[in-house]
Design an enzyme around this catalytic site. Structure first.
Site, PDB file in Angstrom:
ATOM      1  N   LYS A  78      27.152   4.604  29.789  1.00 25.63           N
ATOM      2  CA  LYS A  78      26.678   4.707  31.175  1.00 25.63           C
ATOM      3  C   LYS A  78      27.873   4.874  32.110  1.00 25.63           C
ATOM      4  CE  LYS A  78      23.653   2.392  34.544  1.00 25.63           C
ATOM      5  NZ  LYS A  78      22.765   1.240  34.804  1.00 25.63           N
ATOM      6  N   SER A 153      18.177   1.963  36.243  1.00 24.52           N
ATOM      7  CA  SER A 153      19.171   2.965  36.590  1.00 24.52           C
ATOM      8  C   SER A 153      19.825   3.628  35.379  1.00 24.52           C
ATOM      9  CB  SER A 153      20.253   2.326  37.459  1.00 24.52           C
ATOM     10  OG  SER A 153      20.913   1.281  36.754  1.00 24.52           O
ATOM     11  N   SER A 177      17.401  -2.474  34.557  1.00 16.92           N
ATOM     12  CA  SER A 177      17.938  -1.120  34.394  1.00 16.92           C
ATOM     13  C   SER A 177      18.227  -0.694  32.964  1.00 16.92           C
ATOM     14  CB  SER A 177      19.211  -0.954  35.232  1.00 16.92           C
ATOM     15  OG  SER A 177      18.906  -0.886  36.592  1.00 16.92           O
TER      16      SER A 177
END
Length: 489
Positions: A78, A153, A177
């Site tokens: 990420k 996210s 997330s």
């Protein structure tokens, strides 16, 4: 050579150890797979081909042994996890050209495990969002239906794993997330206990809530990844000095006598009927495996969203002060003086959702409202923690839906922040309490995956994996594949 991109970590490890394939073979196929599917998905912000291939060659020279289960395995990261010599943007214009000079602790652990990072995954800007639509760079699509959001996210982290771009990825979870995109994409995602995994080198959103965790296509793979990234880190003041067990050690399928709680609040108003049905069926599966499942109450859950958005936004408003156009990051050229540098760099560098959270947080911390908002949210947080403690005095685990509905359409909620925030209603209490939570595949609604959330006691990911593995072995949801991975409509 047979396709490698939908194999498990264990299968890939066996092929690497037996020398049927090399790390270079696997990395090449991974990079080709990303190239073939990236236009459809938009999971990656940066693909680091040269660095990945150089690392793969070095790992092949060193040799891959039975004792190193993740050696030679490609991984996606990420883009809020700092990576030396690989751009780290946090999905924001503010950091569009940020090239870090150090690695996050989890990256040190990834390299120690001889894994191969192949690139940085798309995300909501500064991890603020639930659909990966607030990214400055692109909108990621759901692996199962490219007209739907992948969640957020960590949308890129989930979509990439579900579509076979990478077999494992790292995400971060502040209010859901990891779990929400894992649910939307039909994969396994775990938010560890707060303090289990070092946050050093994670670009902070809300420091008391953030936690890094793995996303994979099955439970054992997830446990292997958590083994690799867990552990105390002196660079992180909130890192816990607790021992790290082998999370794969007790994956037997035997959960006889386990006591599982199902909170009535998690199946209430707003939960889609198909999602509710999938969770109730999961409860029956656990019972059939010899566990007891009983209804309980977590009465303060309904205040979780309000408390979370005050606490998270307040912490974000403080953490994001450092992005000022002076030290690093985006700097506006439209300036006459120092004040213009600050104001214009932040106005132009941050997106709408990030500005909204900064404003909410600054308001909540302001002199006249601190007691009414931030202090009260902290008190509600304590009540939510106590609710969990009361249940965990009698039960081993808590189950419920990961999300109230399955994935929604791209653009459907982007202009409705309240609706978007409500998608976190079932996940934020876990972050507020610092507990571990995971999402595993548990069914489908109109062709889209449903996620089952499993919540454990502090530092008891071991029991969560044990139950998740037993459920996985008793069902076939984890074997279903999206069309992009060769599945059927």
């Amino acid at each position: 050579m047979e396709k490698l991109y939908d194999k498990s970590l264990t299968e890939l490890h066996d092929l690497l150890v037996s020398k049927e394939i090399t790390a270079v073979d696997l990395t090449e196929e991974t990079l080709n797979r990303i190239q073939d599917t990236e236009e459809q998905l938009g999971s990656f912000i940066t693909v680091s081909e040269e660095k990945a291939m150089a690392l793969a060659k070095a790992i092949d020279l060193k040799g891959i042994t039975e004792s190193n289960p993740l050696a030679g395995i490609p991984i996606g990261i990420k883009d809020n996890i700092v990576t030396k010599d690989i751009l780290t943007t946090a999905g924001s214009k503010m950091l569009h050209n940020f090239d870090p000079i150090y690695d996050a602790t989890v990256m040190d652990k990834v390299y120690q495990a001889d894994m191969i990072p192949v690139g940085k995954l798309n995300m909501d800007e500064f991890a603020m969002g639930g659909s990966t639509e607030t990214s400055y760079f692109k909108k990621t699509k759901n692996a199962w239906d490219q007209t739907k959001v992948p969640g957020g996210s960590s949308g890129g982290s989930a979509s990439a794993v579900a579509a076979g771009q990478v077999p494992v990825s790292l995400g971060s979870d502040t209010g859901g997330s990891i779990r929400q995109p894992a649910a939307f994409n039909g994969i396994v995602g775990l938010k560890p206990t707060y303090g289990r995994v070092s946050r050093f080198g994670l670009i902070a959103f809300a420091s008391s809530l953030d936690q890094i965790g793995p996303l994979t296509r099955n439970v054992k793979d997830n446990a292997l990844a958590l083994n690799a990234i867990s552990g105390y880190d002196e660079k992180d003041g909130t890192s816990a000095g607790v021992s790290v067990p082998d999370f794969t050690a007790d994956l037997t399928g035997d959960i006889k006598g386990m006591k599982i709680a199902l909170p009535k609040e998690y199946l209430g108003e707003g939960v889609q009927p198909d999602v509710r049905e999938a969770v109730l069926k999961a409860a029956e599966t656990f019972k059939a495996l010899g566990a007891t499942v009983e209804e309980v109450s977590l009465p303060h859950s309904k205040y979780g969203i309000a408390a979370y958005y005050i606490i998270a936004s307040s912490e974000a408003s403080s953490n994001l002060q450092r992005f000022d156009g002076i030290r690093y990051g985006y700097r506006s050229e439209n300036v006459q003086n120092l004040e213009d540098v600050y104001v214009n760099s932040r106005s132009e560098g941050f997106g709408t959702e990030v500005k909204r959270r900064i404003m909410l947080g600054t308001f909540s911390l302001s002199a006249g409202y601190y007691d009414a908002h931030f202090k009260k949210a902290g008190q509600v947080r304590t009540l939510i923690k106590q609710d969990f403690e009361n249940v965990f005095a009698d039960y081993d685990l808590i189950i419920g839906p990961s999300t109230p509905t399955v994935a929604f359409g791209l653009g459907e909620n982007i202009n409705d922040p309240i609706t978007m925030y409500m998608y976190d209603i079932l996940t934020v209490p876990v972050n507020l309490a610092g507990l571990p939570g995971m999402s595993i595949p548990a069914g489908f609604s109109e062709g889209l995956p449903v996620g089952l959330q499993i919540i454990g006691k502090h530092f008891d990911e071991h029991t969560m994996y044990k139950a998740a593995y037993a459920f996985e072995q008793a069902t076939d949801f984890h074997t279903k594949k999206p069309v992009i991975l060769g599945g059927n409509d």
